[in-house]
Design a protein around this motif. Sequence first.
Motif, PDB file in Angstrom:
ATOM      1  N   LEU A 178      -2.825  -3.446  -2.159  1.00 37.95           N
ATOM      2  CA  LEU A 178      -2.535  -2.788  -0.890  1.00 37.95           C
ATOM      3  C   LEU A 178      -1.232  -3.337  -0.337  1.00 37.95           C
ATOM      4  O   LEU A 178      -1.004  -4.549  -0.378  1.00 37.95           O
ATOM      5  N   VAL A 179      -0.391  -2.442   0.168  1.00 35.79           N
ATOM      6  CA  VAL A 179       0.833  -2.889   0.831  1.00 35.79           C
ATOM      7  C   VAL A 179       0.851  -2.318   2.237  1.00 35.79           C
ATOM      8  O   VAL A 179       0.840  -1.102   2.427  1.00 35.79           O
ATOM      9  N   LEU A 180       0.837  -3.195   3.212  1.00 36.43           N
ATOM     10  CA  LEU A 180       0.944  -2.774   4.605  1.00 36.43           C
ATOM     11  C   LEU A 180       2.393  -2.938   5.030  1.00 36.43           C
ATOM     12  O   LEU A 180       2.971  -4.021   4.864  1.00 36.43           O
ATOM     13  N   ILE A 181       2.970  -1.866   5.539  1.00 42.79           N
ATOM     14  CA  ILE A 181       4.375  -1.893   5.921  1.00 42.79           C
ATOM     15  C   ILE A 181       4.442  -1.787   7.440  1.00 42.79           C
ATOM     16  O   ILE A 181       3.886  -0.847   8.015  1.00 42.79           O
ATOM     17  N   SER A 182       5.090  -2.752   8.077  1.00 37.20           N
ATOM     18  CA  SER A 182       5.058  -2.712   9.545  1.00 37.20           C
ATOM     19  C   SER A 182       6.279  -3.357  10.177  1.00 37.20           C
ATOM     20  O   SER A 182       6.773  -4.387   9.732  1.00 37.20           O
ATOM     21  N   ALA A 199      -2.182   1.261  -2.727  1.00 33.61           N
ATOM     22  CA  ALA A 199      -2.230   1.959  -1.442  1.00 33.61           C
ATOM     23  C   ALA A 199      -1.079   1.439  -0.605  1.00 33.61           C
ATOM     24  O   ALA A 199      -0.942   0.235  -0.405  1.00 33.61           O
ATOM     25  N   LEU A 200      -0.206   2.347  -0.189  1.00 30.96           N
ATOM     26  CA  LEU A 200       0.949   1.961   0.624  1.00 30.96           C
ATOM     27  C   LEU A 200       0.717   2.498   2.034  1.00 30.96           C
ATOM     28  O   LEU A 200       0.696   3.715   2.247  1.00 30.96           O
ATOM     29  N   ILE A 201       0.513   1.602   2.965  1.00 35.10           N
ATOM     30  CA  ILE A 201       0.209   2.008   4.340  1.00 35.10           C
ATOM     31  C   ILE A 201       1.466   1.859   5.182  1.00 35.10           C
ATOM     32  O   ILE A 201       1.892   0.748   5.514  1.00 35.10           O
TER      33      ILE A 201
END
Length: 341
Positions: free
Chosen positions: A158-162, A129-131
Amino acid sequence: MSLDEVKEQPQAIDALTRALKAGQVHHAWLFQGPDGVGKELTALGLAQAMTCPVKPNVGCGTCASCQKIAKRNHPDVTWVMPEEEFVSRGLAARSDFAGTPSRDIRIEQIRKLQERLAFRALEAPYKLALIVTAHAMNPPAQNALLKTLEEPPKDTILVLISSATDKLLPTIRSRCAKASFGPLSPQFIAQHLMAKKKVEPALAEQIAAMSAGSLSRALELNPKALAHRKELIEQFEALVPGDARGWLALAETMGADRQTAEDALEILQTWNHDVALAQVGGTGLVNVDLQALAVSAGAKVSHANLHRRTVLIDEARNAITQRNGAARLQLERMLVEMFAS
Ligand SMILES: [Zn+2]
């Protein structure tokens, strides 16, 4: 495209390739750093590395699986982003959504993701899951995601991109392994503009200097935008205390619509930074072509006032982007605060 090719972000790539080689990829990652420096590209590369049957843990970039990921249609790789982002990228139509496309990532989107992650992977050994713009998750969405981070489903990454990790709950941040991304070098950006966009060397260098290390920003800076920036800064510097007509006229130009206002505030914030830099005799201004104006502007304004401007610009930007404030009104208020007292 594989992870090896993201040469400009050695720190993040090292952390990921080490984890891949050891076969110990953490179940949740936070890719942090400014916009437009390769975070999403790296997330894509990681997804390919985790799922590629040809070069496992590396990604070949050319097999059917890798290509599906690049085209955003791999069944085991889910992209999450605000609805408006789907629309602005052409990945969805406005009419695909019941109401106005949301600027937040809403809890419904996180629930849908969780439903998906509850099933086993369809084609690959992992589900990813790429957020994208993870900080756009509103508080209920963040709380919902926290559950997944605490009790991750099997074979899930999960990858959170911010670019604004301070807007994420500390409990979310602490459960993620971090990969940090820095600004790109002006040389890399200039090279990219010359090679891929056929931009003249002198212009490419100027754009690179103004892009603050962000390739996406550099690509938005065309000659017309550059001229517009110069005009805006000159108009801003011509404002004098007590000249309400001048402030209102500028607020009107800057506040034509929300995007124009956000862009203008970005320009002014960068300019503020340049003026502060010029005050202490610093070099490396973003607006390289306006060095002389930055010096004279720096001589006119106190350090405290410059700091206050920075705060006011941030406040106006937050009011416009997060609270749906009327752009022109917010800009008027900001300029009055800057110049009326
Ligand atoms: Zn492959």
